[in-house]
Motif scaffolding. Structure first.
Motif, PDB file in Angstrom:
ATOM      1  N   ASN A  72     -76.946   0.324 -10.564  1.00 26.73           N
ATOM      2  CA  ASN A  72     -77.292  -0.640 -11.867  1.00 26.73           C
ATOM      3  C   ASN A  72     -76.327  -1.455 -12.504  1.00 26.73           C
ATOM      4  O   ASN A  72     -75.017  -1.130 -12.594  1.00 26.73           O
ATOM      5  CB  ASN A  72     -77.906   0.434 -13.127  1.00 26.73           C
ATOM      6  CG  ASN A  72     -79.137   1.220 -12.687  1.00 26.73           C
ATOM      7  OD1 ASN A  72     -80.045   0.781 -11.739  1.00 26.73           O
ATOM      8  ND2 ASN A  72     -79.167   2.078 -13.256  1.00 26.73           N
ATOM      9  N   GLU A  73     -76.570  -2.620 -12.686  1.00 27.15           N
ATOM     10  CA  GLU A  73     -77.817  -3.218 -12.961  1.00 27.15           C
ATOM     11  C   GLU A  73     -78.420  -3.997 -11.378  1.00 27.15           C
ATOM     12  O   GLU A  73     -77.624  -4.617 -10.873  1.00 27.15           O
ATOM     13  CB  GLU A  73     -77.768  -4.525 -13.872  1.00 27.15           C
ATOM     14  CG  GLU A  73     -78.935  -5.355 -14.239  1.00 27.15           C
ATOM     15  CD  GLU A  73     -78.577  -6.631 -15.233  1.00 27.15           C
ATOM     16  OE1 GLU A  73     -78.964  -7.572 -15.228  1.00 27.15           O
ATOM     17  OE2 GLU A  73     -77.518  -6.377 -16.132  1.00 27.15           O
ATOM     18  N   VAL A  74     -79.504  -3.547 -11.396  1.00 24.20           N
ATOM     19  CA  VAL A  74     -80.023  -4.112  -9.921  1.00 24.20           C
ATOM     20  C   VAL A  74     -80.603  -5.339  -9.917  1.00 24.20           C
ATOM     21  O   VAL A  74     -81.242  -5.760 -10.792  1.00 24.20           O
ATOM     22  CB  VAL A  74     -81.442  -3.211  -9.529  1.00 24.20           C
ATOM     23  CG1 VAL A  74     -81.854  -3.636  -8.288  1.00 24.20           C
ATOM     24  CG2 VAL A  74     -80.896  -1.642  -9.611  1.00 24.20           C
ATOM     25  N   ASN A  75     -79.849  -6.205  -9.442  1.00 21.73           N
ATOM     26  CA  ASN A  75     -80.267  -7.906  -9.535  1.00 21.73           C
ATOM     27  C   ASN A  75     -80.159  -8.370  -7.970  1.00 21.73           C
ATOM     28  O   ASN A  75     -79.780  -9.507  -7.793  1.00 21.73           O
ATOM     29  CB  ASN A  75     -79.182  -8.512 -10.263  1.00 21.73           C
ATOM     30  CG  ASN A  75     -79.774  -9.915 -10.719  1.00 21.73           C
ATOM     31  OD1 ASN A  75     -81.011 -10.253 -10.246  1.00 21.73           O
ATOM     32  ND2 ASN A  75     -78.808 -10.791 -11.400  1.00 21.73           N
ATOM     33  N   ALA A  76     -80.622  -7.544  -7.108  1.00 18.90           N
ATOM     34  CA  ALA A  76     -80.663  -8.198  -5.716  1.00 18.90           C
ATOM     35  C   ALA A  76     -82.318  -8.054  -5.191  1.00 18.90           C
ATOM     36  O   ALA A  76     -82.870  -7.326  -5.166  1.00 18.90           O
ATOM     37  CB  ALA A  76     -80.132  -7.308  -4.599  1.00 18.90           C
ATOM     38  N   HIS A  77     -82.706  -9.417  -5.479  1.00 20.51           N
ATOM     39  CA  HIS A  77     -84.441  -9.554  -5.301  1.00 20.51           C
ATOM     40  C   HIS A  77     -84.655 -10.141  -3.917  1.00 20.51           C
ATOM     41  O   HIS A  77     -83.964 -11.097  -3.283  1.00 20.51           O
ATOM     42  CB  HIS A  77     -84.956 -10.453  -6.289  1.00 20.51           C
ATOM     43  CG  HIS A  77     -84.565  -9.985  -7.961  1.00 20.51           C
ATOM     44  ND1 HIS A  77     -84.066 -10.768  -8.885  1.00 20.51           N
ATOM     45  CD2 HIS A  77     -84.523  -8.781  -8.373  1.00 20.51           C
ATOM     46  CE1 HIS A  77     -83.846 -10.173 -10.000  1.00 20.51           C
ATOM     47  NE2 HIS A  77     -84.051  -9.114  -9.726  1.00 20.51           N
ATOM     48  N   LEU A  78     -85.744  -9.834  -3.353  1.00 23.75           N
ATOM     49  CA  LEU A  78     -86.468 -10.566  -2.434  1.00 23.75           C
ATOM     50  C   LEU A  78     -87.926 -10.715  -2.798  1.00 23.75           C
ATOM     51  O   LEU A  78     -88.534  -9.833  -3.570  1.00 23.75           O
ATOM     52  CB  LEU A  78     -86.229  -9.393  -1.176  1.00 23.75           C
ATOM     53  CG  LEU A  78     -85.221  -9.286  -0.284  1.00 23.75           C
ATOM     54  CD1 LEU A  78     -85.093  -8.190   0.733  1.00 23.75           C
ATOM     55  CD2 LEU A  78     -84.809 -10.673   0.488  1.00 23.75           C
ATOM     56  N   SER A  79     -88.374 -11.724  -2.244  1.00 27.70           N
ATOM     57  CA  SER A  79     -89.565 -12.346  -2.653  1.00 27.70           C
ATOM     58  C   SER A  79     -90.797 -12.488  -1.721  1.00 27.70           C
ATOM     59  O   SER A  79     -90.412 -13.198  -0.501  1.00 27.70           O
ATOM     60  CB  SER A  79     -89.753 -13.495  -3.537  1.00 27.70           C
ATOM     61  OG  SER A  79     -88.930 -13.474  -4.443  1.00 27.70           O
ATOM     62  N   PRO A  80     -91.890 -11.611  -1.421  1.00 29.57           N
ATOM     63  CA  PRO A  80     -92.695 -11.671  -0.364  1.00 29.57           C
ATOM     64  C   PRO A  80     -93.526 -12.926  -0.281  1.00 29.57           C
ATOM     65  O   PRO A  80     -94.147 -13.183   0.864  1.00 29.57           O
ATOM     66  CB  PRO A  80     -93.687 -10.478  -0.633  1.00 29.57           C
ATOM     67  CG  PRO A  80     -93.379 -10.327  -1.900  1.00 29.57           C
ATOM     68  CD  PRO A  80     -91.926 -10.711  -2.418  1.00 29.57           C
ATOM     69  N   ASN A  81     -93.398 -13.807  -1.266  1.00 31.04           N
ATOM     70  CA  ASN A  81     -94.201 -15.121  -1.466  1.00 31.04           C
ATOM     71  C   ASN A  81     -93.273 -16.366  -0.738  1.00 31.04           C
ATOM     72  O   ASN A  81     -93.854 -17.479  -0.472  1.00 31.04           O
ATOM     73  CB  ASN A  81     -94.852 -15.623  -2.691  1.00 31.04           C
ATOM     74  CG  ASN A  81     -93.507 -15.733  -3.652  1.00 31.04           C
ATOM     75  OD1 ASN A  81     -93.190 -14.442  -4.235  1.00 31.04           O
ATOM     76  ND2 ASN A  81     -92.954 -16.642  -3.789  1.00 31.04           N
ATOM     77  N   VAL A  82     -92.116 -15.802  -0.381  1.00 25.84           N
ATOM     78  CA  VAL A  82     -91.267 -16.973   0.317  1.00 25.84           C
ATOM     79  C   VAL A  82     -90.313 -16.358   1.347  1.00 25.84           C
ATOM     80  O   VAL A  82     -90.062 -15.248   1.415  1.00 25.84           O
ATOM     81  CB  VAL A  82     -90.178 -17.793  -0.888  1.00 25.84           C
ATOM     82  CG1 VAL A  82     -91.087 -18.540  -1.762  1.00 25.84           C
ATOM     83  CG2 VAL A  82     -89.483 -16.789  -1.589  1.00 25.84           C
ATOM     84  N   SER A  83     -89.929 -17.279   2.310  1.00 24.71           N
ATOM     85  CA  SER A  83     -88.985 -16.761   3.516  1.00 24.71           C
ATOM     86  C   SER A  83     -87.468 -16.817   2.897  1.00 24.71           C
ATOM     87  O   SER A  83     -86.592 -16.531   3.957  1.00 24.71           O
ATOM     88  CB  SER A  83     -89.164 -17.544   4.437  1.00 24.71           C
ATOM     89  OG  SER A  83     -88.721 -19.260   4.250  1.00 24.71           O
ATOM     90  N   ALA A  84     -87.256 -17.142   1.697  1.00 22.77           N
ATOM     91  CA  ALA A  84     -85.898 -17.468   1.315  1.00 22.77           C
ATOM     92  C   ALA A  84     -85.035 -15.888   1.306  1.00 22.77           C
ATOM     93  O   ALA A  84     -85.575 -14.740   1.509  1.00 22.77           O
ATOM     94  CB  ALA A  84     -85.816 -17.540  -0.377  1.00 22.77           C
ATOM     95  N   ALA A  85     -83.761 -15.975   1.354  1.00 21.84           N
ATOM     96  CA  ALA A  85     -82.744 -15.040   1.535  1.00 21.84           C
ATOM     97  C   ALA A  85     -82.785 -14.220   0.255  1.00 21.84           C
ATOM     98  O   ALA A  85     -83.275 -14.752  -0.703  1.00 21.84           O
ATOM     99  CB  ALA A  85     -81.568 -15.406   1.910  1.00 21.84           C
ATOM    100  N   GLU A  86     -82.166 -12.866   0.357  1.00 20.09           N
ATOM    101  CA  GLU A  86     -82.208 -12.410  -0.865  1.00 20.09           C
ATOM    102  C   GLU A  86     -81.331 -13.006  -1.972  1.00 20.09           C
ATOM    103  O   GLU A  86     -80.241 -13.855  -1.730  1.00 20.09           O
ATOM    104  CB  GLU A  86     -81.224 -11.250  -0.808  1.00 20.09           C
ATOM    105  CG  GLU A  86     -80.978 -10.026  -1.873  1.00 20.09           C
ATOM    106  CD  GLU A  86     -80.174  -8.782  -1.268  1.00 20.09           C
ATOM    107  OE1 GLU A  86     -80.611  -7.919  -0.748  1.00 20.09           O
ATOM    108  OE2 GLU A  86     -78.965  -9.031  -1.536  1.00 20.09           O
TER     109      GLU A  86
END
Length: 273
Positions: free
Chosen positions: A212-226
């Motif tokens: 924590n704090e978790v702040n490594a996001h991936l988004s299924p709506n885009v092809s962007a990197a983490e």
């Protein structure tokens, strides 16, 4: 991308999507496992034949059915009504349609798209879903996204299982001291969408970065990197998660956010981190 699902994992091929040189990947896996098939005319369960795989203990099924441009229903194979459903056409370019049974959701008209940032729409009417799913079937409309004639569709169906998974919603406050959301277990995987605004979907887990704090996001709506948000992230706790960031993605002021969470281990065995 993949050429085998094995008893202990999967095998990838030489492709940039799944096996680029020196790239780091993350994979999340759900096992359905038990074969399922329903002949609607023989069983009188639903009006559309369906088949797939089911895990009733985990509250998860993968179901294939064929569209007809007509309203109907297909058996989902679970022991309880699904609370979170994702439907996708297999052979056509089309949106991933999401429906849920959470606070502030009108099932017969509301929907989200997993592959876009769009806010929850309320003009689907009976073209997508005619009513909430039952303990045996999912009720679909005759629209192109859930019942295209001659097209095979896949439905991923989930319902909450105490100590293992949770479908729910919470209201954001746009404050670094954000809401605490009780799940009844320590989440290993969490997907969130602000259903009120045009914001990204986000997926976080307990391995990226593992603290924590978790702040490594991936988004299924885009092809962007983490990516990480300057506005902060969230804490994964022994019995839920605590919002620590102010971003409208997961903490929009007075906005309802929908989430799907899965446990690291059942709550009675969990430890704080």
């Amino acid at each position: 991308v993949m050429n085998a699902f094995n008893s202990d994992g999967f095998t990838v091929v030489s492709h940039a999507i799944s096996n680029a040189s020196s790239a780091t990947y993350v994979a999340w896996n759900w096992l359905a496992g038990t074969a399922f098939s329903n002949d609607a005319s023989a069983t009188s369960v639903g009006t559309i034949d369906s088949e797939g795989q089911v895990n009733t203990k985990a509250g998860f099924s993968i179901i294939k059915y064929s569209g007809s441009n007509s309203a109907g229903s297909f058996a989902h194979g679970l022991s309880s009504a699904p609370e979170f459903i994702i439907i996708k056409q297999r052979t056509e370019s089309a949106n991933w349609t999401v429906a849920a049974t959470v606070a502030g959701w009108t099932y017969s008209s509301d929907y989200l798209f997993l592959n876009t940032t769009a806010a929850k729409a309320t003009n689907g009417g009976s073209s997508l879903f005619t009513s909430a799913p039952s303990s045996t079937v999912v009720n679909i409309g005759g629209g192109s996204l859930t019942s295209t004639a001659g097209e095979d569709l896949i439905a991923y169906c989930f319902h909450s299982v105490e100590g293992y998974s949770k479908v729910g919603s919470y209201v954001g406050n746009a404050n670094a001291d954000g809401p605490f959301v009780y799940t009844g277990f320590r989440p290993a995987w969490l997907m969130v969408k602000n259903q009120a605004d045009a914001e990204y979907w986000i997926i976080v887990d307990n391995l990226r970065p593992g603290y924590n704090e978790v702040n490594a996001h991936l988004s299924p709506n885009v092809s962007a990197a983490e990516y990480s948000l300057g506005a902060g992230g969230l804490d994964i706790l022994s019995n839920g998660f605590k919002i620590r960031g102010t971003s409208g993605i997961f903490n929009g002021s007075s906005d309802t956010h929908i989430y799907l969470a899965f446990a690291e281990q059942p709550f009675k065995f969990a430890n704080a981190r």
